[in-house]
Design a protein around this motif. Structure first.
Motif, PDB file in Angstrom:
ATOM      1  N   TRP A  41       3.446   9.249  -4.856  1.00 29.81           N
ATOM      2  CA  TRP A  41       2.515   8.626  -5.786  1.00 29.81           C
ATOM      3  C   TRP A  41       1.140   8.480  -5.125  1.00 29.81           C
ATOM      4  O   TRP A  41       1.050   8.403  -3.894  1.00 29.81           O
ATOM      5  CB  TRP A  41       3.012   7.235  -6.158  1.00 29.81           C
ATOM      6  N   GLY A  42       0.093   8.387  -5.923  1.00 26.84           N
ATOM      7  CA  GLY A  42      -1.251   8.211  -5.371  1.00 26.84           C
ATOM      8  C   GLY A  42      -1.611   6.737  -5.233  1.00 26.84           C
ATOM      9  O   GLY A  42      -0.744   5.867  -5.283  1.00 26.84           O
ATOM     10  N   GLY A  43      -2.898   6.466  -5.056  1.00 27.19           N
ATOM     11  CA  GLY A  43      -3.382   5.084  -5.009  1.00 27.19           C
ATOM     12  C   GLY A  43      -3.042   4.402  -3.692  1.00 27.19           C
ATOM     13  O   GLY A  43      -3.059   5.017  -2.636  1.00 27.19           O
ATOM     14  N   ALA A  44      -2.674   3.118  -3.804  1.00 26.07           N
ATOM     15  CA  ALA A  44      -2.438   2.310  -2.600  1.00 26.07           C
ATOM     16  C   ALA A  44      -1.331   2.909  -1.726  1.00 26.07           C
ATOM     17  O   ALA A  44      -1.414   2.871  -0.498  1.00 26.07           O
ATOM     18  CB  ALA A  44      -2.072   0.889  -3.009  1.00 26.07           C
ATOM     19  N   GLN A  45      -0.317   3.515  -2.367  1.00 27.40           N
ATOM     20  CA  GLN A  45       0.781   4.112  -1.590  1.00 27.40           C
ATOM     21  C   GLN A  45       0.251   5.193  -0.665  1.00 27.40           C
ATOM     22  O   GLN A  45       0.594   5.251   0.513  1.00 27.40           O
ATOM     23  CB  GLN A  45       1.786   4.775  -2.541  1.00 27.40           C
ATOM     24  N   GLU A  46      -0.575   6.076  -1.243  1.00 31.07           N
ATOM     25  CA  GLU A  46      -1.106   7.181  -0.452  1.00 31.07           C
ATOM     26  C   GLU A  46      -1.936   6.633   0.712  1.00 31.07           C
ATOM     27  O   GLU A  46      -1.820   7.099   1.845  1.00 31.07           O
ATOM     28  CB  GLU A  46      -1.972   8.085  -1.341  1.00 31.07           C
ATOM     29  N   ARG A  47      -2.751   5.624   0.402  1.00 30.81           N
ATOM     30  CA  ARG A  47      -3.623   5.081   1.457  1.00 30.81           C
ATOM     31  C   ARG A  47      -2.798   4.504   2.605  1.00 30.81           C
ATOM     32  O   ARG A  47      -3.104   4.731   3.779  1.00 30.81           O
ATOM     33  CB  ARG A  47      -4.549   4.014   0.874  1.00 30.81           C
ATOM     34  N   ARG A  50      -1.195   7.341   4.623  1.00 28.63           N
ATOM     35  CA  ARG A  50      -2.160   8.053   5.476  1.00 28.63           C
ATOM     36  C   ARG A  50      -2.464   7.234   6.723  1.00 28.63           C
ATOM     37  O   ARG A  50      -2.587   7.761   7.811  1.00 28.63           O
ATOM     38  CB  ARG A  50      -3.447   8.339   4.715  1.00 28.63           C
ATOM     39  N   TYR A  67      -0.309  16.335   1.169  1.00 23.03           N
ATOM     40  CA  TYR A  67       0.167  15.456   0.096  1.00 23.03           C
ATOM     41  C   TYR A  67       0.094  16.207  -1.233  1.00 23.03           C
ATOM     42  O   TYR A  67      -0.922  16.822  -1.533  1.00 23.03           O
ATOM     43  CB  TYR A  67      -0.719  14.227  -0.016  1.00 23.03           C
ATOM     44  N   ILE A 293       0.762  -4.655  -1.264  1.00 22.78           N
ATOM     45  CA  ILE A 293       1.214  -4.464  -2.647  1.00 22.78           C
ATOM     46  C   ILE A 293       2.526  -5.193  -2.970  1.00 22.78           C
ATOM     47  O   ILE A 293       3.171  -4.910  -3.961  1.00 22.78           O
ATOM     48  CB  ILE A 293       1.336  -2.949  -2.998  1.00 22.78           C
TER      49      ILE A 293
END
Lengths: 347, 566
Positions: A41-47, A50, A67, A293
């Protein structure tokens, strides 16, 4: 008949997995320049990933992490289409999809090859590596109810007539709502009728929500009083936007939901994939999840400040209190239930 | 052009592209739809089994969904046409230097994220919103407008209105202004002039708009999901549920095929209807008037009487619908709250813009999307323009059928194209990533461009070409100095729309994204599945500004109007 089918599936899965076992030597080591492809998933998860997983891995091993961002349904459909010859090495799925994917020979069952596997709670060791508990619970607007909601049965209270925002099915929230309704009305995943009969009694709904964003907009507009939603995101919403929203802790328990890291069958980067998952299960990464989160940790070896821990599912007992279901039955029944849901509840 | 050889040569590039990049996923969908075994790994059977079609035919719920979807598409198409005329006419009257701004205004909904647009609809229709308030102020009971067919219809009209406006714009712009002056000189009032002169002459553009808007609105599902509150079920939602949630490809494919059949039928019907309404275009005699002269006179008088109120009212509704998301997006992009869909203002911040420029991945994905959109438009134009000439000027029996076949990609729901591509993923991933996605984007974009270009080509003044040839111009000179300048506004409109469709495409691209190639909308979509953050509004605002800049540049080189006509 369905038993035969699953046996056949399991055999195909095992057959597809065999080359991965033969090839263990060739893929057991991380080499500089290797690339790992992760569907997430993108957003906070990706950040967070990373920062705590791919950044350090790239620095340490000289590898490259790619990704592929997207939603669970597309990712799952693609992984099935590419079974045995995956373009992904690691994909993230929900609890009810991950166990099926293992049986279908799409993703691998978890093993102790990933060192942090040893720290996982038992319910996070099925269908892959659970990386976050994100339970689904009753949430409501305190201004619009006569008394606090303390049970899943409270949706059927007189003061909530016409005020319920029911979650659409399928989906994590809809699945939890359906199964918990079955449970509190004397049914189960094997006897779903009580759920449908009683949810239909709640009509007319104030609305049917298909996503958290939609629910929060409804709460903003004061459409409806209560719904079924992830506690984590609702807490962020309540703290940043709408202090009137309460995240209940019902007596019957919160419904389990889990984000699962799944290594694909047929990956050529087994060691790198193991390392990825291991870092995702590290205390540093799990702490960031919790702090940023409100995802609850799936590992035992993490201490958090009491104030934060109170907002999460922390510790053996709390995790054991999450209501779990027979996900084989759930996923197999999904087409039928989805069709019933559109006919009897919404639509 | 009347020679079949020429027609075949001009239509060939378009046909070839469709055969290579669209026939494969379409074939996969058709083949899947006749599979008996719904298991995801069932071996492919080459003996057709009609069980999925029987299931659809025997299921009253699915039949109702299909019927409702057609009605929704029809309603949205008609409403868009009614609202689009005043706006398109306004646009043609706008001074040339203001025109880029006018275009930008019309394109706002296409440049705004669908989730954010949906929030706009929810705010408008919520029990405490503007519309409910207005209805209550008129003395009626507060209606429940949200989460139902009305809300979905309104959301679809908002996003598809630009297509209708632009398809009308070019034909209205090309119209001979002296004709309206002549009508008025002969005593026709503005309403009569519109009904008897402007409207009939704009029918080719209307046809393009009707086809595009019907096909788009009958295959759309995101708006229905977001503002329908699951009270509304449309066919594409069933395709999505069966195909992706339940992994039942055969039933999803059968449903998509039924939708395809319906769409082809409606496209042909619209073509036939418009063709009947303009007998002069085919050298046929004018049909007898539908109404007795006396009644017609009364109706014209009535039209003249309501026009001063109705015309501005329709314009105001249409314009408000188009501009409202702009307000929402610009305000939200500086709103100090993490979620994108917040109605209340929590304080001013530039943070969301900062986040975009701090994050090289947004910029990288934007660059990919821009390259892809430019390449798509270029390829689309090169294949669609010759095909448009064939469809307008060719004289062969199966022309209408060929026209409908060329629009097939529009009629198959995007989600079904995605499912078809899934089946072909092994082959697809063997193609270089950019080329593969480009091939698919052209399939999605070229039919749009074809629809618009066809209307523009139909509006060409043949006498000018004949005059040029009579004066000794070569074919090439006629093309370069007579045809293309006349087509410039139409080409510009087709390119702008093609660009925006490619730039914003996510339904199919989400299945095809690879580690090497990710577009901006797919990134935004991936973030939205988690929680839509306010950066999306900052991105929308920047995209709108970028579009205005592009339009201003375009306006310097290509005329968006036909100044020589005045």
């Amino acid at each position: 008949m369905s038993t035969t089918r699953f046996t056949r599936r399991a055999m195909i899965g095992a057959a597809l997995a065999t080359p991965a076992i033969w090839g263990t030597d060739a893929v057991a080591q991380i080499r500089r320049g290797d690339e790992l492809t992760v569907g997430v998933w993108g957003g906070a998860q990706e950040r967070i990933l990373r920062e705590f997983v791919s950044g350090p891995m790239e620095a340490q091993y000289g590898v490259r992490i790619n990704y592929v961002l997207g939603g669970t349904v597309e990712r799952r459909a693609r992984a099935y289409a590419e079974r045995g010859r995956p373009s992904f090495d690691v994909i993230y799925l929900n609890i009810f999809e991950s166990r099926q994917a293992v049986r279908d020979g799409v993703t691998q069952a978890p093993t102790a090859e990933v060192p942090n596997f040893a720290n996982l709670y038992p319910s996070a060791r099925l269908g892959g590596y659970g990386v976050a508990y994100n339970p689904v619970t009753v949430v409501y607007d305190r201004r619009k109810v006569a008394a606090p909601m303390t049970s899943w049965r409270d949706f059927w209270r007189e003061d909530l007539r016409g005020q319920v925002i029911w979650p659409s099915y399928p989906g994590a929230q809809g699945t939890a709502g359906l199964l918990m309704a079955a449970k509190v009305w004397g049914g189960s995943e094997n006897n779903i009728d009580p759920a449908f009969t009683n949810i239909a009694r709640l009509r007319p709904f104030a609305g049917i929500q298909a996503s958290q964003d939609q629910l929060f907009t409804m709460f903003d507009q004061q459409i409806g009083a209560a719904s079924v939603e992830f506690g984590s995101f609702t807490r962020m919403y309540a703290e940043s936007r709408n202090p009137n929203i309460v995240i209940a802790n019902p007596t019957e328990g919160q419904a389990i939901a889990l984000n699962v890291a799944c290594i694909t069958v047929g990956t050529t980067k087994q060691a790198l994939a193991n390392e990825w998952v291991n870092r995702h299960l590290s205390p540093e990464c799990q702490r960031a999840y919790a702090e940023r989160i409100y995802y609850s940790p799936t590992i035992r070896n993490l201490e958090l400040p009491a104030e934060l821990a109170a907002k999460l599912i922390m510790g053996e007992q709390a995790v054991a209190s999450l209501v779990d279901f027979d996900w084989d039955v759930v996923i197999r029944s999904q087409p039928r239930w989805a069709s019933r849901f559109t006919r009897e509840i919404a639509g | 052009m009347t020679r079949p050889g020429w027609a075949a040569a001009l239509a060939a590039p378009y046909a070839a592209w469709m055969l290579i990049a669209f026939a494969a996923p379409l074939g996969a969908v058709l083949l899947m739809s006749v599979q008996e075994n719904p298991e995801p790994f069932a071996p492919l059977s080459w003996t057709p089994d009609w069980i999925n079609y029987q299931e659809i035919a025997g299921d009253s719920f699915l039949r109702r969904v299909i019927g409702n979807t057609i009605l929704l598409g029809a309603g949205v198409t008609i409403a868009s046409a009614i609202l689009a005329y005043p706006i398109a006419l306004w646009l043609t009257r706008l001074p040339a230097r203001w025109r880029p701004w006018g275009f930008a205004l019309i394109l706002v909904p296409l440049l705004t994220n669908v989730v954010v647009r949906s929030l706009g609809i929810i705010l408008l229709l919520s029990p405490t919103g503007v519309v409910s308030g207005a209805i209550q102020a008129l003395g009626f009971e507060r209606p429940n407008l949200l989460f139902g067919w009305f809300a979905v219809g309104l959301a679809l009209v908002q996003v598809f209105l630009p297509y209708m406006v632009l398809s009308l714009y070019d034909v209205l712009e090309a119209q001979e202004k002296r004709l309206t002056e002549a009508a008025q000189g002969l005593g026709a009032g503005p309403a009569t002039t519109f009904l008897k002169v402007v409207l009939p002459l704009s029918l080719p553009g209307l046809r393009a708009g009707l086809v595009v808007v019907f096909l788009l609105s009958s295959t759309a599902y995101v708006s229905a999901t977001l503002v329908g509150g699951r009270q509304v079920w449309v066919s594409a939602m069933v395709v999505f549920r069966e195909g992706l949630d339940n992994l039942n490809f055969p039933l999803a494919s059968a449903m998509a095929t039924v939708m395809l059949g319906v769409a082809i039928l409606v496209t042909l019907l619209i073509g036939r209807g418009i063709s009947l309404a303009m007998p002069w275009a085919h050298g046929r005699k004018r049909r007898a008037p539908l109404l007795p002269v006396g009644l017609a006179r009364v109706l014209h008088a009535a039209a003249e009487a309501v026009r001063p109120v109705l015309s501005p009212l329709l314009f105001a509704i249409g314009a408000a619908l188009l501009v409202f998301p702009l307000l929402l997006v610009v305000v939200a992009s500086v709103n100090d709250t993490p979620q994108a869909t917040v109605a209340a203002f929590h304080g001013f911040t530039w943070r969301w813009y900062g986040l975009i420029f701090d994050n090289p991945r947004y910029l990288g994905d934007t660059w990919v999307s821009l390259q892809l959109a430019f390449a798509t438009v270029l390829a689309g134009l090169l294949i669609a323009l010759p095909a448009a000439f064939v469809l307008v000027r060719g004289a062969f029996p199966a022309k209408e059928a060929l026209g409908a076949a060329f629009l097939l990609p529009l009629a198959l729901p995007g989600i079904a194209v995605g499912l078809g591509m899934l089946r072909l993923l092994q082959w697809f991933t063997a193609v270089p990533a950019f080329l593969g996605i480009l091939a698919v984007h052209v399939v999605l974009v070229a039919p749009f461009m074809l629809v618009f270009l066809r209307a523009s080509v139909a509006g060409l003044d043949r006498t000018l070409e004949e005059a040029a040839q009579g004066l000794g111009a070569t074919r090439r000179q006629v093309l370069g100095r007579v045809i293309l300048p006349q087509l410039a506004p139409g080409i510009a409109v087709a390119c702008i729309l093609g660009f925006l469709i490619s730039f914003g495409e996510v339904t199919v691209t989400a299945f095809l994204t690879t580690a090497r190639l990710q577009t901006l909308p797919v990134r935004i979509y991936a973030e939205a599945t988690f929680s839509l953050e306010n950066t999306v509004n900052a991105i929308s605002t920047l995209t709108i500004l970028l579009t205005i800049a592009l339009l201003l540049v375009l306006n310097r080189f290509v005329r968006l109007d036909r100044a020589w006509k005045r």
